[in-house]
Design a protein around this motif. Structure first.
Motif, short mmCIF file in Angstrom:
data_model
loop_
_atom_site.label_atom_id
_atom_site.label_comp_id
_atom_site.label_asym_id
_atom_site.label_seq_id
_atom_site.Cartn_x
_atom_site.Cartn_y
_atom_site.Cartn_z
N LEU A 123 1.34 -1.14 0.05
CA LEU A 123 -0.08 0.01 -0.06
C LEU A 123 1.16 0.81 -0.06
CD1 LEU A 123 -3.32 0.98 0.76
CD2 LEU A 123 -2.56 1.67 2.76
N GLY A 124 2.02 1.19 1.16
CA GLY A 124 2.85 1.67 0.60
C GLY A 124 3.40 2.95 -0.16
N LEU A 125 4.27 1.67 -1.12
CA LEU A 125 4.40 1.70 -2.32
C LEU A 125 3.80 2.49 -3.26
CD1 LEU A 125 6.24 -1.48 -3.11
CD2 LEU A 125 7.46 0.01 -2.88
N GLY A 126 2.23 2.08 -3.39
CA GLY A 126 1.16 2.12 -4.39
C GLY A 126 0.64 4.13 -4.00
N VAL A 127 1.07 4.34 -2.70
CA VAL A 127 0.42 5.51 -2.68
C VAL A 127 1.97 6.64 -3.27
CG1 VAL A 127 -0.11 7.15 -0.34
CG2 VAL A 127 -1.13 5.12 -0.11
N GLY A 128 2.87 6.13 -2.67
CA GLY A 128 4.15 7.02 -3.88
C GLY A 128 4.12 7.11 -4.31
N VAL A 129 4.13 6.29 -4.92
CA VAL A 129 3.47 6.56 -6.50
C VAL A 129 2.21 7.34 -7.16
CG1 VAL A 129 2.92 4.94 -9.09
CG2 VAL A 129 4.37 3.78 -7.48
N ALA A 130 1.11 7.17 -6.09
CA ALA A 130 0.26 7.44 -6.82
C ALA A 130 0.58 9.31 -6.35
CB ALA A 130 -1.05 7.24 -5.83
N LEU A 131 0.89 9.69 -5.35
CA LEU A 131 0.93 10.57 -4.78
C LEU A 131 1.83 11.30 -5.48
CD1 LEU A 131 1.49 10.57 -0.76
CD2 LEU A 131 -0.14 12.60 -1.88
#
Lengths: 419, 387
Positions: free
Chosen positions: A387-395
């Motif tokens: 989730l952290g990786l996903g949030v980082g990319v999305a941000l």
């Protein structure tokens, strides 16, 4: 998305190493604090993972007046203790009323334990019904749980087996003196087997502990860690938890009815009996509000990191304005140009997120090793890392979208003048 | 210094798009969280030390296996009392550190209040060095007589009984279903530090039972602790018997150990926030330098020295962090009003605020140093390129 496009995006990032590093670190630092805080929250609330929605504790809502008197005082935090524990007589009566439902009584107390010729030492013993092992999903690495009604059979934690017998394999069938009596080891728990923080404030994962049948607590006259005085008629002490597995909410209502009908001798008033969900008590942090506060705090720092990354993305896109204009002049569409910028940002976000995830995992692992605590479970669950990786990319992608769209819409001549 | 517009600096920082706003917000929230986390960690360790409930004079606690043999308790006490340096020793129902887990309801007439009981055998008054205010200390056979249980109560407990309460007042223990009579009043003992309510104590006469494990407290002089501990272990020990002797200092340390973990977690989160502030400030400073390279070149062309530009960048970082700290102080007021009722006797000490403020300011300022050095290297020739 081709490998060529990815390579070009990576090259573009490498051309401004300082800005790339600063953006990745800004995003990573926000993610790091958010991941660390939210992992503590999620793992502490739900630990250990098990079919917790079916697991309930039978409670007697006694001494409401005592709780009311302590509310608002500096000792309010101990007000609920008396209703968390049952007497021996209550355990017996309620267990009979549970019938076919899977249930287990548990208490914990310090006992004297010795193996072989070694001097006895003071260790934690769990006195638990045999259904505790399946009910709490406590896996055994060797042997079996003690049988119902079995005398002198003991199960050891992994650490206890390692300490006294060199490991699980060497422990089975060996003899141990517990509370002055000889006991035979019939099973060894896996290293991560743990009861959780909702029971007698004890979590024995990694600690040396012995598991004995519940009736042994009274026979050995062991004084539990958590107990409360009661009249002699009620069994002397309130000292045990009784857990029951309910297949459905309706089964809970039926059980309460049965408990009321079949335990009249205990003198309980109507409404005094209750079923509390396993997840309703969270140990040291105790309330959902403190969890929420920690979570919100982590989220705010993530947003602050995200805003900083957004500002840096604008700078990055502005620095690329001339290059983008050249790309458009030689025929690239606006969509292609924006796509390239977003790909760069996505890569950058992945880099920052990887930094944040790695830092959070290292921090939690370090904390768990440095400060073993029962107050919180300290590890980064894989799902949260993803989730952290996903949030980082999305941000990162979201932060670059607006400036990239704006700049790509500028007249090409204006952009070329910047070159 | 005079070459630069220092007065206009705050206005520049406040300008929309300056990039400092997220940093100010992060510092504000981080500071508010950090001071509360530091204060909570400090209070938690204090609290656990208080809850160790180690009596000032009973400096040794002995745990021994008695396995249901009442004669073993009597023999143990006789051996302990005979040791040189031992002034008194008594059997206690349980280690005192868990006393606070068992609040009990008491009633007298229409008054109802909460107290904590310490059940102990003969000699407990002398072992705890109770300071008698009225009546008498517990005596041998108190627990065995018919009628109301004779109890010695603390001054705070007597106050709960009401203005007319004194030696001879009757009351009732709800949980134990027993009638009691006050036979003595002593100064508060085992008070849990700041925890006011827990000073309401009853010394309950319990004939020495023989559970699996027995707890003895031993009164010895401070200087005799080290010598008496091994003697007590030797006096009670025999092959195959569990005997553990712990000093008051060891008991306090053991009680506080769990709090160290939680405090460590909080301190690490504070460190993580500081790291985040450091990176945030560094990032904003870096992009401000990057974006204003031509502007900085113009300033150099107009006479600003490299040191002036470096100082300007560092001052921006420091000022933005100071603004964040001011916000953090403001945020701390409502946050404290929410947290304080949940954590008894939590205080935000000036020292904690100053320490946290200094750390945040140092982090925010230091982070700007590297971008500042880059700003100092901007050549005046950039100004002409801009034109």
């Amino acid at each position: 998305m081709s490998a060529h496009a990815l390579g070009r995006a990576a090259e573009a990032l490498a051309r401004t190493p300082g800005l790339t590093a600063v953006t990745a670190l800004a995003l990573g630092s926000g993610l790091f604090v958010w991941l660390a805080a939210s992992s503590v929250v999620s793992t502490s609330q739900g630990q250990p993972p098990r079919a917790a929605e079916r697991l309930h504790r039978i409670e007697v809502q006694r001494l409401g007046e005592l709780e009311a008197l302590l509310q608002g005082t500096d000792m309010a935090f101990v007000a609920a203790y008396p209703r968390r524990v049952l007497s021996g007589a209550e355990v017996e009566a309620f267990s009979a009323a549970c019938g076919e439902l899977r249930h287990a009584a548990i208490t914990a107390a310090p006992v004297a334990v010795s193996a072989g010729d070694a001097a006895p030492s003071l260790e934690l013993a769990f006195f638990a019904g045999p259904a505790t092992f399946p009910l709490f999903e406590l896996p055994l690495s060797a042997g079996r749980p003690y049988a119902a009604g079995a005398a002198a059979e003991v199960v050891l934690s992994d650490a206890a087996a390692a300490r006294w017998f060199g490991g699980a394999a060497g422990a089975l069938g060996r003899s141990l003196r517990v509370g002055g009596e000889a006991w035979t080891v019939v099973g060894v728990l896996e290293p991560r087997a743990t009861l959780g923080r909702r029971l007698h404030a004890a979590d024995t994962a990694g600690a040396a502990a012995v598991w004995l049948p519940f009736p042994a607590a009274a026979r050995l006259q062991a004084l539990p860690v958590v107990w409360h005085p009661a009249p002699a008629a009620a069994g002397g002490h309130l000292h045990a938890s009784l857990w029951v597995e309910l297949p459905s909410p309706a089964a809970g209502e039926a059980l309460l009815d049965r408990l009321r009908r079949e335990a009249p001798g205990l003198g309980l008033a109507p409404g005094e009996l209750a079923l509390r969900r396993y997840q309703d008590f969270q140990g040291a942090f105790s309330g959902a509000s403190s969890f929420r506060a920690l979570e919100v705090f982590g989220l705010v720092l993530l947003l602050a990191g995200g805003f900083t990354a957004m500002r840096l993305s604008t700078t990055r896109v502005r620095l690329q304005a001339a290059g983008l204009a050249v790309r458009r002049a030689v025929g690239a569409s606006r969509r292609e140009v924006v796509g390239e910028v977003l790909l760069q940002s996505g890569l950058l976000g992945l880099l920052g997120a990887a930094v944040g995830v790695a830092l959070a995992a290292a921090l939690l692992q370090g904390l768990a090793a440095l400060y073993p605590t029962e107050a919180a479970a300290l590890f980064l669950p894989p799902a949260r890392a993803l989730l952290g990786l996903g949030v980082g990319v999305a941000l990162a992608v979201a932060s670059a979208l607006l400036p990239a769209w704006r700049l790509s819409g500028e007249p090409i001549a204006l952009g070329l003048r910047r070159a | 210094m005079s070459r630069l517009d220092w007065v206009g600096l705050p206005r520049q920082l406040a300008r929309r798009g300056s990039g400092w706003h997220p940093h100010v917000l992060a510092v504000g929230l981080g500071f508010a969280f950090a001071v509360h986390a530091l204060a909570f960690g400090q209070r938690l360790v204090e609290h656990m030390g208080e809850m160790a409930a180690v009596p000032p004079e009973a400096r040794l606690q002995v745990t021994a296996a008695t396995d249901g043999d009442p004669a073993a308790v009597a023999a143990d006490l006789a051996r302990l009392r005979a040791l040189p340096g031992v002034r008194a020793a008594a059997w206690f129902e349980a280690p005192l550190r868990a006393t606070w887990l068992r609040p009990e309801l008491f009633t007298a007439g229409d008054r109802r209040w909460v107290g904590w009981s310490v059940a102990a055998g003969e000699g407990a008054g002398e072992t705890l060095a109770l300071e008698l205010l009225a009546g008498r200390l517990p005596s041998a056979g108190d627990g065995a007589r018919p009628g109301p249980v004779p109890v010695v109560v603390s001054r705070s407990f007597l106050e709960e009984l009401g203005p007319g309460a004194a030696v001879g007042t009757r009351l009732r223990s709800v949980e134990r279903g027993a009638d009691l009579e006050v036979v003595g009043v002593v100064e508060d003992f085992l008070s849990h530090g700041h925890m006011r309510t827990s000073r309401s104590l009853v010394l309950w006469p319990a004939p020495a039972a023989a559970p699996h494990l027995s707890t003895y407290l031993v009164r010895v002089d401070e200087g005799a602790v080290a010598a008496t501990a091994p003697r007590a272990a030797a006096a009670l020990g025999r092959p195959g018997r569990l005997v553990q002797v712990a000093s008051a200092a060891e008991l306090r340390e053991a009680a506080a150990r769990e709090a160290y973990g939680t405090r460590g977690l909080l301190l690490t989160l504070v460190a993580a926030i500081l790291a985040s502030v450091l990176l945030g400030s560094g990032a904003v400073s870096a992009f401000r330098v990057l974006e204003r390279r031509r502007h900085l070149g113009v300033m150099r062309a107009l006479g600003a020295r490299p040191a002036d530009l470096a100082l300007l960048v560092v001052a921006e970082g420091a000022l933005a962090t100071l603004a964040g700290l001011a916000l953090g102080l403001l945020l701390s007021v409502p946050l404290f009003s929410v947290v304080a009722p949940l954590i008894p006797h939590l205080t935000l000490r000036a020292g904690t605020l100053a320490l946290a403020g200094a750390l945040f300011l140092a982090a925010g300022t230091l982070a700007a140093v590297v971008p500042a050095l880059r700003a100092a290297r901007v050549p005046p020739s950039l100004a002409s390129r801009a034109s």
